[in-house]
Design an enzyme around this catalytic site. Structure first.
Site, short mmCIF file in Angstrom:
data_model
loop_
_atom_site.label_atom_id
_atom_site.label_comp_id
_atom_site.label_asym_id
_atom_site.label_seq_id
_atom_site.Cartn_x
_atom_site.Cartn_y
_atom_site.Cartn_z
N HIS A 60 18.74 84.05 1.74
CA HIS A 60 20.17 84.31 1.82
C HIS A 60 20.94 83.14 1.22
O HIS A 60 20.35 82.10 0.91
CB HIS A 60 20.60 84.56 3.29
CG HIS A 60 20.43 83.40 4.20
ND1 HIS A 60 19.47 83.34 5.18
CD2 HIS A 60 21.11 82.23 4.29
CE1 HIS A 60 19.55 82.19 5.82
NE2 HIS A 60 20.54 81.49 5.29
P1 TYD Z 1 18.61 83.28 9.61
O1 TYD Z 1 19.75 82.38 9.31
O2 TYD Z 1 18.41 84.46 8.71
O3 TYD Z 1 17.25 82.42 9.62
P2 TYD Z 1 16.41 81.75 8.43
O4 TYD Z 1 17.33 81.45 7.30
O5 TYD Z 1 15.83 80.53 9.02
O6 TYD Z 1 15.33 82.69 8.01
O7 TYD Z 1 18.70 83.73 11.12
C1 TYD Z 1 17.70 84.49 11.75
C2 TYD Z 1 18.32 85.23 12.91
O8 TYD Z 1 18.82 84.31 13.89
C3 TYD Z 1 19.50 86.10 12.53
O9 TYD Z 1 19.42 87.30 13.31
C4 TYD Z 1 20.71 85.33 12.94
C5 TYD Z 1 20.22 84.49 14.10
N1 TYD Z 1 20.88 83.17 14.17
C6 TYD Z 1 21.82 82.92 15.16
O10 TYD Z 1 22.14 83.78 16.00
N2 TYD Z 1 22.41 81.68 15.21
C7 TYD Z 1 22.11 80.71 14.33
O11 TYD Z 1 22.67 79.58 14.41
C8 TYD Z 1 21.15 80.99 13.30
C9 TYD Z 1 20.79 79.95 12.27
C10 TYD Z 1 20.55 82.23 13.26
#
Ligand code: TYD
Length: 143
Positions: A60
């Site tokens: 992302h």
């Molecule tokens: P995501 O940012 O996509 O994780 P990564 O980039 O590490 O793969 O987040 C994964 C899931 O966690 C998504 O459902 C959103 C949730 N999330 C939160 O609720 N709060 C946060 O601070 C973060 C970073 C993620």
């Protein structure tokens, strides 16, 4: 001495945190808002339990959020893509943070079993700040 990381993409950069080598009692590493980290840190999160080498995280970009990502233990690879330029960085130095600024698509892979990722963020979690779709991300750059 390790070679400096050369950043080839937009909206990224490198910081090196201050640390004290308290041998034989470990290392102490410091990150401070508006000093080593050039924004107010509103959120800190870490990712652990990366026992699957094939795991993929990220995939992302953000619209406005500023973040620095660290590998505080073990290693992983991060791919950065600003829509024009791409690069891959091996993260294995706990003192080095890579800036994940706005509009920088990023993907993390190749995790060592003991990998722990630490992220310092400039704002609270907001799903509306994400580009989860690569085509939407590219469109936003061309607008
Ligand atoms: P995501 O940012 O996509 O994780 P990564 O980039 O590490 O793969 O987040 C994964 C899931 O966690 C998504 O459902 C959103 C949730 N999330 C939160 O609720 N709060 C946060 O601070 C973060 C970073 C993620």
């Amino acid at each position: 001495m390790k070679k400096d990381i050369e950043i080839l993409v937009k909206n990224s950069g490198v910081i090196k945190l201050q640390f004290f080598n308290d041998e034989p009692d470990g290392n102490l590493v410091i990150a401070e808002s508006m000093k080593s980290v050039p924004f107010d840190i509103k959120r800190v999160y870490f990712i652990n339990n990366l026992h699957r080498f094939r795991s993929v995280r990220g995939k992302h970009a953000h619209k406005k959020l500023e973040q620095y990502i660290f590998c505080v233990n073990g290693s992983f690879k991060i791919k950065l893509d600003d829509g024009t330029n791409k690069q891959e960085i091996v993260m294995n130095d706990p003192y080095i943070g890579i800036r994940l600024g706005p509009k920088l698509w990023h993907e993390m892979t190749s995790f060592s079993k003991d990998c722990v990722i630490l992220v310092l963020a400039s704002d609270y979690f907001d799903e509306a700040d994400y580009f989860r779709n690569y085509e939407d991300f590219i469109k936003s750059i061309n607008n």
